[in-house]
Design an enzyme around this catalytic site. Sequence first.
Site, PDB file in Angstrom:
ATOM      1  CB  SER A  76     100.632 -92.053 105.050  1.00  0.00           C
ATOM      2  OG  SER A  76      99.956 -91.835 103.827  1.00  0.00           O
ATOM      3  CE  LYS A  77     108.149 -89.684 104.014  1.00  0.00           C
ATOM      4  NZ  LYS A  77     108.232 -88.235 104.096  1.00  0.00           N
ATOM      5  NE  ARG A  78      99.067 -94.301 100.264  1.00  0.00           N
ATOM      6  CZ  ARG A  78      97.897 -94.744 100.676  1.00  0.00           C
ATOM      7  NH1 ARG A  78      96.834 -94.614  99.912  1.00  0.00           N
ATOM      8  NH2 ARG A  78      97.766 -95.324 101.843  1.00  0.00           N
ATOM      9  CG  PHE A  79      99.228 -85.561 103.122  1.00  0.00           C
ATOM     10  CD1 PHE A  79      98.056 -84.928 102.776  1.00  0.00           C
ATOM     11  CD2 PHE A  79     100.225 -84.827 103.762  1.00  0.00           C
ATOM     12  CE1 PHE A  79      97.872 -83.583 103.062  1.00  0.00           C
ATOM     13  CE2 PHE A  79     100.050 -83.491 104.048  1.00  0.00           C
ATOM     14  CZ  PHE A  79      98.865 -82.871 103.685  1.00  0.00           C
ATOM     15  N   GLY A  80     102.035 -86.491 100.963  1.00  0.00           N
ATOM     16  CA  GLY A  80     103.033 -85.486 100.570  1.00  0.00           C
ATOM     17  C   GLY A  80     104.030 -85.343 101.691  1.00  0.00           C
TER      18      GLY A  80
END
Length: 429
Positions: free
Chosen positions: A198-202
């Site tokens: 997800s976006k949280r991963f980068g």
Amino acid sequence: MVKVRFAPSPTGYLHVGGARTCLFNWLYARNTGCKFILRIEDTDLERSKKEYLDEILESIKWLGMEWDEIYYQSKRFEIYHQYAEKLIKEGKAYRKEGAVFFKYNFETIEIDDLIRGKIVFKELPKQEEVIIKSNNSPAYNFCCVIDDALMRVNRVIRGEDHISNTPKQILMYKGLGFEVPQFAHLPLILSPQGGRLSKRFGATSIREYRQMGYLSEAIINYLMLLGWSPGEDKEILSLSEAKNIFNIKDVNKTGGVFSVDKLNWINGAYIRTKNIQELAKISKSYLGEDYLPSWVNEDYFHKVIALFKERIVRMTDLADSMKFCFYDDFEYKEETKTILDNDLSDKINILIENLNNVNNFMKVDIEAEFRKTAKDIDVKVRVLVHPTRVALTGSKNGPGLFETMEILGKEKVLNRLRRLVKYWGGENE
Ligand code: GLU
């Protein structure tokens, strides 16, 4: 005739997961000689954007894939409405408050997934499903089934996140009187922390990876290893090599973890395979327009690229790390503090004098003089290497020192060493 398809929704940039789905469909098609369709699922007129569509098409091509046919669902609304009417007439769907609902005629469903083997669906959470929304736009599952059937897609290769749609779609195929295709559900791409990427991963879009300086060959090579293995521990392989040996049956059932380290390693490996001309061309596309000062000619630029070739991980690293080759006014980095704290003016002054006497300012002669100087003043070579590197590059680490000196040329080398002596004398900075 077998057909496969990739069906992105242009509601965002091409995601790495989407790119991998596209790739596996493409590999399947090119390996078996079947047709590869690109279907743009743009029925959500509010969320679909031309900017995203353009980027998706551009990224697919940039990654080295091409499609045989392309369709846009937004141009096919009439077809979906006709099929909805047909179902209503047959009593398989009904209209309520402006929307059209499909009535599931549920029975236990069993499929033979090309990757996961037998999957049994024993129940459905709903007894009906909206197929035409109250604003008249058709719903995903409905359009997907009609299009796959009309476009004669008989292998549906898509992400595992669509498994819950599969039984619903099978019932729609049956309701519409269409033949049910074979399914292959690809494992998810997982983030290192577990869970979906997800976006949280980068970075999650192909566009971001491209902007970060990854080569298309490296990204596509990395994507194929996420869930598929060519065997024999082979890890570096091109699209054309992969298409010769790809078999959907060899795709893993479990998800692949996205590893930036591995991607970096693969990117470096591809950079090493490029010749200097190619690499110079690619690197220019990552440098700002006014990055290079006007005195830099092609020959010098190529020499600098050659100097860094063995060390580059991402093309974007270059702008910062090779700056000292084009500009004199860099600052000494914080990391060099312990080296700078040790004032070696006397020794460096001798080095300046000796290097000034080197007529043929080439790597071999520079190195010989450098070593001779260290010997004469009775210090280890590295005692001179560290401050010299800081003087020339502003950093602690970098490419081979003597090559760097040759490329910079005598004048720059001596001036920079003098600048360091002044720094120690407190005259500068
Ligand atoms: N438009 C859908 C998506 O982007 C396609 C799903 C499918 O392949 O059936 O997820």
